[in-house]
Scaffold this active site. Sequence first.
Site, PDB file in Angstrom:
ATOM      1  N   VAL A  18     -11.203 -12.538 -27.753  1.00 49.14           N
ATOM      2  CA  VAL A  18     -12.232 -11.667 -27.170  1.00 49.14           C
ATOM      3  C   VAL A  18     -11.989 -10.196 -27.482  1.00 49.14           C
ATOM      4  CG1 VAL A  18     -12.930 -13.193 -25.278  1.00 49.14           C
ATOM      5  CG2 VAL A  18     -10.995 -11.644 -24.940  1.00 49.14           C
ATOM      6  N   GLY A  19     -10.892  -9.914 -28.124  1.00 49.25           N
ATOM      7  CA  GLY A  19     -10.623  -8.503 -28.440  1.00 49.25           C
ATOM      8  C   GLY A  19      -9.507  -8.366 -29.444  1.00 49.25           C
ATOM      9  N   LYS A  20      -9.496  -7.210 -30.091  1.00 45.46           N
ATOM     10  CA  LYS A  20      -8.418  -6.946 -31.049  1.00 45.46           C
ATOM     11  C   LYS A  20      -8.082  -5.472 -30.947  1.00 45.46           C
ATOM     12  CE  LYS A  20      -7.273  -7.452 -35.956  1.00 45.46           C
ATOM     13  NZ  LYS A  20      -5.853  -7.594 -35.711  1.00 45.46           N
TER      14      LYS A  20
ATOM     15  N   ASP B  96      -5.458   6.918 -23.835  1.00 44.73           N
ATOM     16  CA  ASP B  96      -6.383   6.325 -24.808  1.00 44.73           C
ATOM     17  C   ASP B  96      -7.645   5.851 -24.080  1.00 44.73           C
ATOM     18  OD1 ASP B  96      -7.215   5.666 -27.327  1.00 44.73           O
ATOM     19  OD2 ASP B  96      -6.161   3.747 -27.426  1.00 44.73           O
TER      20      ASP B  96
ATOM     21  N   VAL C 124      -6.552 -10.151 -28.109  1.00 48.24           N
ATOM     22  CA  VAL C 124      -6.765 -10.639 -26.740  1.00 48.24           C
ATOM     23  C   VAL C 124      -7.569 -11.939 -26.798  1.00 48.24           C
ATOM     24  CG1 VAL C 124      -7.657 -10.084 -24.449  1.00 48.24           C
ATOM     25  CG2 VAL C 124      -6.790  -8.253 -25.922  1.00 48.24           C
TER      26      VAL C 124
ATOM     27  N   ARG D  82      -4.898  -2.274 -31.677  1.00 47.78           N
ATOM     28  CA  ARG D  82      -4.000  -1.797 -32.726  1.00 47.78           C
ATOM     29  C   ARG D  82      -2.809  -2.729 -32.926  1.00 47.78           C
ATOM     30  NH1 ARG D  82      -4.250   4.449 -31.904  1.00 47.78           N
ATOM     31  NH2 ARG D  82      -5.006   3.690 -29.915  1.00 47.78           N
ATOM     32  N   PHE D  83      -2.268  -3.210 -31.796  1.00 48.54           N
ATOM     33  CA  PHE D  83      -1.002  -3.944 -31.870  1.00 48.54           C
ATOM     34  C   PHE D  83      -1.117  -5.402 -31.447  1.00 48.54           C
ATOM     35  CE2 PHE D  83      -0.150   0.454 -30.379  1.00 48.54           C
ATOM     36  CZ  PHE D  83       0.345   0.958 -31.573  1.00 48.54           C
ATOM     37  N   ALA D  84      -2.269  -5.777 -30.925  1.00 50.96           N
ATOM     38  CA  ALA D  84      -2.337  -7.119 -30.335  1.00 50.96           C
ATOM     39  C   ALA D  84      -3.757  -7.656 -30.362  1.00 50.96           C
ATOM     40  CB  ALA D  84      -1.848  -7.048 -28.895  1.00 50.96           C
TER      41      ALA D  84
HETATM   42  N1  ADE Z   1     -10.923  -7.782 -23.691  1.00 48.50           N
HETATM   43  C1  ADE Z   1      -9.724  -7.232 -23.568  1.00 48.50           C
HETATM   44  N2  ADE Z   1      -9.187  -7.571 -22.408  1.00 48.50           N
HETATM   45  C2  ADE Z   1     -10.071  -8.344 -21.780  1.00 48.50           C
HETATM   46  C3  ADE Z   1     -10.071  -8.991 -20.539  1.00 48.50           C
HETATM   47  N3  ADE Z   1      -9.050  -8.886 -19.719  1.00 48.50           N
HETATM   48  N4  ADE Z   1     -11.136  -9.682 -20.171  1.00 48.50           N
HETATM   49  C4  ADE Z   1     -12.153  -9.768 -21.017  1.00 48.50           C
HETATM   50  N5  ADE Z   1     -12.211  -9.211 -22.199  1.00 48.50           N
HETATM   51  C5  ADE Z   1     -11.169  -8.493 -22.584  1.00 48.50           C
END
Ligand code: ADE
Length: 551
Positions: A221-223, A352, A229, A225-227
Amino acid sequence: MEPLRFCVLWWGAILVLLGAADAYILKIRRLCKFCDLRATSCAGKGSCKVECDITAICPDQQDVCVSIWRKQDDNVTFDTVCHNPAQTLYGLVLEGYNNSKCEMKERKGMGSEFFICSCSEDECNEHIFFNSSKDSPVVAVILVSLVPLLVMAVFVITSFYCYRVYRQRQASPRRKKGPPLDFSDGHAIMIDDEGSDISSTLANNLNHNTELLPIDLDVQVGKGRFAEVYKAKLKQGAAVGRDQGFETVAVKIFSYEEYASWKSEKEVFSDADLRHDNVLHFLTAEERKAQRQYWLITAYHPRGNLQEYLIHHVVSWHDLWVLGGSLARGVAHLHSDHTTCGHYKVPIAHRDIKSSNILVKSDLTCCLCDFGLALRLDNSLSVDELANSGQVGTARYMAPEVLESRINLENIESFKQADVYSMALVLWEVISRCNAIGEVKEYEPPFGNLREHPCVESMKDSVIRDRGRPEIPNSWINHTGIQMVCASIEECWDHDPEARLTAQCVAERFYDMEYLDKLSDGSDSEEKLPEDISVVDEKSGSTEVLPPTGW
Ligand code: ADE
């Protein structure tokens, strides 16, 4: 075997046994100092050695050693004897005679100052110990007078502790639904996030338990710099003997190479005082050796980040008020040096702040996430950390002093002031997508005229050389609320860091605008769903906006 040799061995064995029995009998006869009455120089304080050089084998197997110290006028004596505790001595029943040490106890009504001790180890009545209350009656007096004070202190501390626990329980989000939680295996257990509520024994803590949480990773669900999600399902322990219930969490995965980033974010997150409705709820941190990964496990918010939300939704004035107010409260909490309960906390600078580092919860309040660059503003800040803290963050959202690496490292307020500048840009983004401003354009980030990831140099040109800020068109300030928020925004992105508002002040201004919110029609945000845009999460049902809670 010859009969003669057999007889010799037989009688030998009998003699050995008799010898052992005799030794045993002798052994349980006690050896005691036995001088009856003797004058002594022992002052009846601390410890004394009796002046008796006779050690006697006590006549009776039950006998214990006894010493008596007496003072009549100036005549001080010691009495050292063996005595059977089943019988009285000078009309007294012996006490504590099973002790290995001879501890003197005063006995009243003996016609003189009278101390007696008894004990059950060989010659134990040679060294005698007077109890401390005789040593120093002053100590006893002090102790007695301290007792009420101690009782009061314990009472006050306990009451304070209970009050804090009560306040924390009130402040922490309450579980609304889901199966009963089980903490028996010490794992983080949480409920799904339709209300973004999570209960956890491990909240804001590290998982010192070597056992890893049972988790199934779902979609990314996410990207950062370092990781990366991931959305994930947290399985409740099968060991508790109930159907495996699945709960949704977010897992931020760092490779082994990014250990330092994981560690620093984990350190910020593991501060229990960070916990706040408008800060992403942290569950636990783990080292996943098998995958050579480090994990941070947090609440999952199906609406995703604020930038995505604004791309896909036009918001109402009410939404803006809820989003903006909660964002300011989150930043204010981070920056604050005290918790909602009033006790000291380490202020934290995020460094940030941007719309993609803010998550939108189901009630449309915001929570701050991604503490990878966050800085704890306490005495533990090392010279290195300070030296490296000059220019971090995302160039687009950097305050002028950060772009120029001119931040005043001596003053922790400078870091907060830089956060406030970035927060102002985010508030501007929200207004730009609010239907209270009239015609709403497609989402654009602040300084949207610049390329996708502007470098520090081009940001310097816009922000410092040209003193540029995102445009606030006249049409925006037709709405009283928007006008007030814009006034705050302009104060927050002031070139002079010292002139900026604090996040707390912005939060209070939002609070003061509640009456405006009540006046508004509270129309919900409109969702924009072109064919080519997929919603962050189908499960969130993001077409429907839940009744706002706001404050
Ligand atoms: N993207 C990054 N962190 C998240 C989270 N905790 N819940 C949903 N989307 C995200």
